[in-house]
Scaffold this active site. Structure first.
Site, short mmCIF file in Angstrom:
data_model
loop_
_atom_site.label_atom_id
_atom_site.label_comp_id
_atom_site.label_asym_id
_atom_site.label_seq_id
_atom_site.Cartn_x
_atom_site.Cartn_y
_atom_site.Cartn_z
N TYR A 49 -0.32 2.75 12.16
CA TYR A 49 -0.44 3.04 10.82
C TYR A 49 -0.48 4.74 10.51
O TYR A 49 -0.12 5.10 9.84
CB TYR A 49 -2.15 2.78 10.63
CG TYR A 49 -2.67 2.85 9.12
CD1 TYR A 49 -2.10 2.37 7.94
CD2 TYR A 49 -3.53 4.01 9.03
CE1 TYR A 49 -2.80 2.71 6.95
CE2 TYR A 49 -3.81 4.41 7.90
CZ TYR A 49 -3.68 3.87 6.68
OH TYR A 49 -4.05 4.01 5.45
N GLU A 102 5.55 8.36 5.41
CA GLU A 102 5.44 8.12 4.31
C GLU A 102 5.07 9.60 3.24
O GLU A 102 5.99 10.03 2.44
CB GLU A 102 4.36 7.19 3.72
CG GLU A 102 4.67 5.84 4.27
CD GLU A 102 3.37 4.90 3.79
OE1 GLU A 102 2.74 5.24 2.77
OE2 GLU A 102 3.10 3.99 4.64
#
Length: 222
Positions: free
Chosen positions: A147, A154
Site C-alpha cells: 500500500y 500514484e
C-alpha cells in the site's frame, strides 16, 4: 425462511473474484516479462488493455457496496478505487508523456500482487467456504508494504503529469460557453493530489485495524 438468492450471489462472487484474479495475474505477468525483456519504458504500452479492463472492473465493487451486496463500507472502497481509476484513465491513458516513467512498473507490480492475493482469498472463500492460512496472512499482511509503495507511485505519477496537464489544457472548460461553467483539470488534479495527504494515512490505519481484527479472530478459531 432462507435467502433463495444466496446461491446465486455466491456463484456470482466466485465468478467475479476468479475472473478478476486471472485478469490481475495476466497484468503482473506482462509487466514482469516486459520489464525484463524491454525495460520499464515499454511496460505501459504492453499492459495497457488488460490493465484498463482489470482496474475498471473494480467499479463493480463500488456498486456492490451501494446495493448492500457486501459489508465493506463504501467510504473505504470508493476512495481507493476512485484514485486508481483517476490514475489509469485521467493520468496514464490521457497523458502519454507519463507512461514511460520509472514509477509505472513498481506501481503496477504493487497493485497486481495486492489484487491477486485479495481476489484469490475471496475466490477460495466463496467457492469452498474456507481459505488457506497462507492466503489469509498474505491478504491481510502484504498491504503493509504494497500500500505505501503504491501510494508513493500514484503521487509521483500525478506530480510528473502536472506540467503536461497544464500545458495541454486537456479536459478544461473555458468561459463563456453554453453551460455557463468552467473547469480546470490542472487545478482539479492538484486538489486530488492534496487529498492523498489526509486520505492515505486514514486508509492505512483502517486497513491495519481490519488486519488486527481478522487475524485475531483467526487465532481464536484455531
Amino acid at each position: 425462511m432462507g435467502d433463495f438468492s444466496y446461491p446465486y450471489k455466491r456463484l456470482y462472487y466466485t465468478f467475479y473474484n476468479w475472473t478478476t484474479f486471472f485478469g490481475w495475474a495476466r497484468v503482473l505477468y506482462i509487466v514482469l516479462k516486459t520489464l525484463m525483456e524491454l525495460g520499464h519504458e515499454h511496460v505501459y504500452s504492453a499492459v495497457e488493455k488488460p490493465l484498463l479492463v482489470s482496474q475498471t472492473a473494480a467499479v463493480l465493487e463500488v456498486l456492490h457496496g451501494l446495493v448492500g451486496m457486501v459489508r465493506s463500507p463504501i467510504t473505504a472502497t470508493f476512495p481507493q478505487i476512485g484514485s486508481r481509476i483517476f490514475l489509469i484513465w485521467g493520468i496514464l491513458w490521457s497523458f502519454p508523456e507519463s507512461r514511460s516513467h520509472v514509477l509505472v512498473s513498481p506501481l503496477l507490480i504493487s497493485w497486481s500482487i495486492a489484487e491477486i492475493s485479495r481476489f484469490a482469498f475471496f475466490g477460495f472463500k466463496e467457492a469452498a467456504g474456507l481459505t488457506p492460512s497462507c492466503l489469509l496472512w498474505l491478504r491481510y499482511s502484504a498491504f503493509t508494504i504494497l500500500y505505501p509503495a503504491g501510494i508513493f507511485c500514484e503521487i509521483g505519477l500525478i506530480y510528473v503529469a502536472l506540467p503536461f496537464i497544464k500545458e495541454s489544457e486537456k479536459y478544461c472548460i473555458r468561459m463563456p460557453n453554453k453551460w455557463n461553467l468552467s473547469f480546470n483539470y490542472f487545478y482539479s488534479s492538484i486538489v486530488i493530489l492534496g487529498m492523498y495527504i489526509p486520505g492515505s494515512p486514514h486508509m492505512y490505519r483502517y486497513m491495519l485495524a481490519r488486519r488486527r481484527k481478522v487475524l485475531s479472530n483467526s487465532r481464536k478459531k484455531e
